[in-house]
Scaffold this active site. Sequence first.
Site, PDB file in Angstrom:
ATOM      1  N   LYS A  12      21.032  -0.956  -0.318  1.00 15.12           N
ATOM      2  CA  LYS A  12      20.114  -2.109  -0.216  1.00 15.12           C
ATOM      3  C   LYS A  12      18.662  -1.628  -0.252  1.00 15.12           C
ATOM      4  O   LYS A  12      18.400  -0.428  -0.117  1.00 15.12           O
ATOM      5  CB  LYS A  12      20.401  -2.864   1.073  1.00 15.12           C
ATOM      6  CG  LYS A  12      20.241  -2.006   2.323  1.00 15.12           C
ATOM      7  CD  LYS A  12      20.914  -2.633   3.530  1.00 15.12           C
ATOM      8  CE  LYS A  12      20.699  -1.746   4.758  1.00 15.12           C
ATOM      9  NZ  LYS A  12      21.452  -2.231   5.916  1.00 15.12           N
ATOM     10  N   TYR A  32     -14.000   5.298   4.147  1.00 14.54           N
ATOM     11  CA  TYR A  32     -14.415   4.106   4.896  1.00 14.54           C
ATOM     12  C   TYR A  32     -14.693   4.442   6.357  1.00 14.54           C
ATOM     13  O   TYR A  32     -13.923   5.168   7.002  1.00 14.54           O
ATOM     14  CB  TYR A  32     -13.308   3.051   4.840  1.00 14.54           C
ATOM     15  CG  TYR A  32     -13.217   2.345   3.499  1.00 14.54           C
ATOM     16  CD1 TYR A  32     -14.313   1.655   2.971  1.00 14.54           C
ATOM     17  CD2 TYR A  32     -12.037   2.368   2.775  1.00 14.54           C
ATOM     18  CE1 TYR A  32     -14.215   1.011   1.740  1.00 14.54           C
ATOM     19  CE2 TYR A  32     -11.932   1.730   1.551  1.00 14.54           C
ATOM     20  CZ  TYR A  32     -13.037   1.049   1.038  1.00 14.54           C
ATOM     21  OH  TYR A  32     -12.941   0.420  -0.168  1.00 14.54           O
TER      22      TYR A  32
END
Length: 353
Positions: free
Chosen positions: A45, A255
Amino acid sequence: MQADTPVPPAPAAPLRLTLDPAALAANWRALDRLSGAARAGAAVKADGYGTGAQRAVRVLADAGCRDFFVANWSEAAPLLDLVDPASIAVLHGPTTATEAAWARQSGLRPVLNSLAQAARWLESGGGPCHLMVDTGINRLGVPLAELDDPLLARLDIDILLSHLASADEDSPLNALQCQRWHAAQERLPHRRASLANSAGIALGADYHGALTRPGLALYGGVPCASLAGTIRPVVIPEAALLQTRMLQPGDSVGYNATYTASSALRVGVVALGYADGYLRCWSGRGTLRLAGQALPVLGRISMDMTVIDLSAAPEAREGDWISVDYELPTAARLSGLSQYELLTLLGTRFSRP
Ligand SMILES: *Cc1c(COP(=O)(O)O)cnc(C)c1O
């Protein structure tokens, strides 16, 4: 651009998720061996836990795996041409009549999780199916109190499954769920019984039944100490070095300027960011590598870029492939993310060659 000029194939992605097929196959064989008399299947999955479901299924099928588990119907579609559809179990089951009809047309096997899903399956025409019994996780599955419902007696049950809540820890819930799963087997006809996920395999023969369902450990995750020496790493995230530059003392990086150089320093900008699943928890903490040399992450991770210290790799050049330290147990400890999250986070900008 001229309308009649065909556009050539796009340049290769600057990120790739390298898979070691021999390690994936070896992990499946080890888990199959540890499953004793039971066979090991494979949970594929979430795109094979982020590794690429199609390539994972090819490798696992070659290794001898014959049972595959996905969560929903759309995940099963790309696997239909690779293996016998009847060998793919869809864990969420038929949630609508359309899904039930599609299961019958495609030949996929639904895992029925409730009396309502059982009724829906029978109304669509029925046929071989799997049944999930809830033994204590209280997620999906028919409650034990409903097992005598006459509707269930009409099903053609291949795998009678249940799922452990705490297999990765020493919990009294494990033995309780195991005992309830054995009791459920007496109440409903079925061909194969299945309980154990990766960690459940290590709990011993009582937990094995006819089929086990490892996921995490196939892909290099280590859910419990006893599997530590057995499981090999399977995937390595890699990204291209976009640019190198020199910092002078006092220059900051990224940043919010969370890193400031105290001396002259050569740094590199790598094409990997939090949009690729390399989350900000790695800021100032992660390690990337070139030719084995450790290249620490400097400052904040950006959406599409990460800055690294190139001191240990003076030979690094723009265009080099830089690998990410991503050995799952260690990465989980350093990042605070689970090994499951670390795998399934890896984004769609990675090529999965
Ligand atoms: C995901 C899943 C598995 C695999 O679990 P791991 O802990 O990854 O080994 C097995 N069974 C079910 C029902 C699952 O949802």
